[in-house]
Motif scaffolding. Structure first.
Motif, PDB file in Angstrom:
ATOM      1  N   ASP A 179       0.835  -1.208   0.000  1.00  0.00           N
ATOM      2  CA  ASP A 179       0.000   0.000   0.000  1.00  0.00           C
ATOM      3  C   ASP A 179       0.867   1.255   0.000  1.00  0.00           C
ATOM      4  O   ASP A 179       0.573   2.224  -0.708  1.00  0.00           O
ATOM      5  N   ARG A 180       1.942   1.241   0.782  1.00  0.00           N
ATOM      6  CA  ARG A 180       2.843   2.405   0.827  1.00  0.00           C
ATOM      7  C   ARG A 180       3.451   2.672  -0.541  1.00  0.00           C
ATOM      8  O   ARG A 180       3.517   3.820  -0.998  1.00  0.00           O
ATOM      9  N   VAL A 200       0.860   4.187  -2.881  1.00  0.00           N
ATOM     10  CA  VAL A 200       0.635   5.609  -2.565  1.00  0.00           C
ATOM     11  C   VAL A 200       1.844   6.443  -3.008  1.00  0.00           C
ATOM     12  O   VAL A 200       1.675   7.542  -3.555  1.00  0.00           O
ATOM     13  N   TRP A 259       1.609   7.080  -6.696  1.00  0.00           N
ATOM     14  CA  TRP A 259       0.623   8.132  -6.987  1.00  0.00           C
ATOM     15  C   TRP A 259       1.174   9.502  -6.639  1.00  0.00           C
ATOM     16  O   TRP A 259       0.948  10.482  -7.369  1.00  0.00           O
TER      17      TRP A 259
END
Length: 181
Positions: free
Chosen positions: A105-106, A109, A112
């Motif tokens: 997830d890190r 992100v 992005w």
């Protein structure tokens, strides 16, 4: 097995991310101060420009300058947050658990974040070019704007998205393995 070189590498990564965050915080503070200064001193700035250059330059382009400051602040904030997530990933590597689902997830992100920085660079460059064009008639105004496509940044975004998938797949494989044992 000697873990010392790896530990030094992880420590260096943590130290560099902290240093980057410090630089980003200083840059953000400088932009905030500059924004407040030009907002409150706009009349004084225009008077100084008029007294030194007359009508050849015109008034200070407040809105393009504010646009540069705001977009630069957004980029700096994203890079600050990026470094914090990177340091968190480095910590999990040091703990021996890099394929944690949270790291996938890190990384996602982080990809992005860098993509937004790449997109913000487009209007940032355009506003910078406007300011440079405004400053051309000034003596000793040597402003250059690097307004090209950043292939390295785009490649980094792609690599981070791919690494996020790799980490997600690695975490799933580990969970499957733990479930069979």
């Amino acid at each position: 097995m000697n873990e010392k070189p790896n530990d030094l590498l992880l420590m260096a990564g943590k130290v560099l991310t902290v240093i980057m965050q410090i630089f980003m915080a200083i840059g953000a503070a400088a932009l905030l101060i500059a924004t407040i200064a030009i907002l409150f001193a706009q009349d004084m700035i225009n008077a100084e420009i008029a007294s030194e250059f007359g009508d050849a330059v015109g008034t200070f382009p407040l809105f393009p300058a504010l646009g540069v400051f705001i977009l630069a602040f957004a980029c700096i904030a994203l890079i600050y947050l990026f470094c914090g997530r990177l340091r968190a990933i480095i910590s999990t590597v040091g703990d021996g658990d890099p394929f944690a689902p949270v790291n996938a997830d890190r990384l996602n992100v982080m990809a992005w974040m860098l993509l937004v920085v790449q997109v913000l660079a487009i209007p940032l460059s355009g506003l910078g070019l406007l300011l440079a064009k405004w400053a051309e008639p000034m003596d000793n105004a040597d402003i250059t704007i690097d307004a090209g496509l950043d292939l390295t940044g785009i490649l980094m975004v792609i690599i981070l998205f791919i690494l996020a998938r790799v980490f997600k797949h690695g975490a799933a494989m580990r969970e499957d393995l733990e479930g069979t044992v």
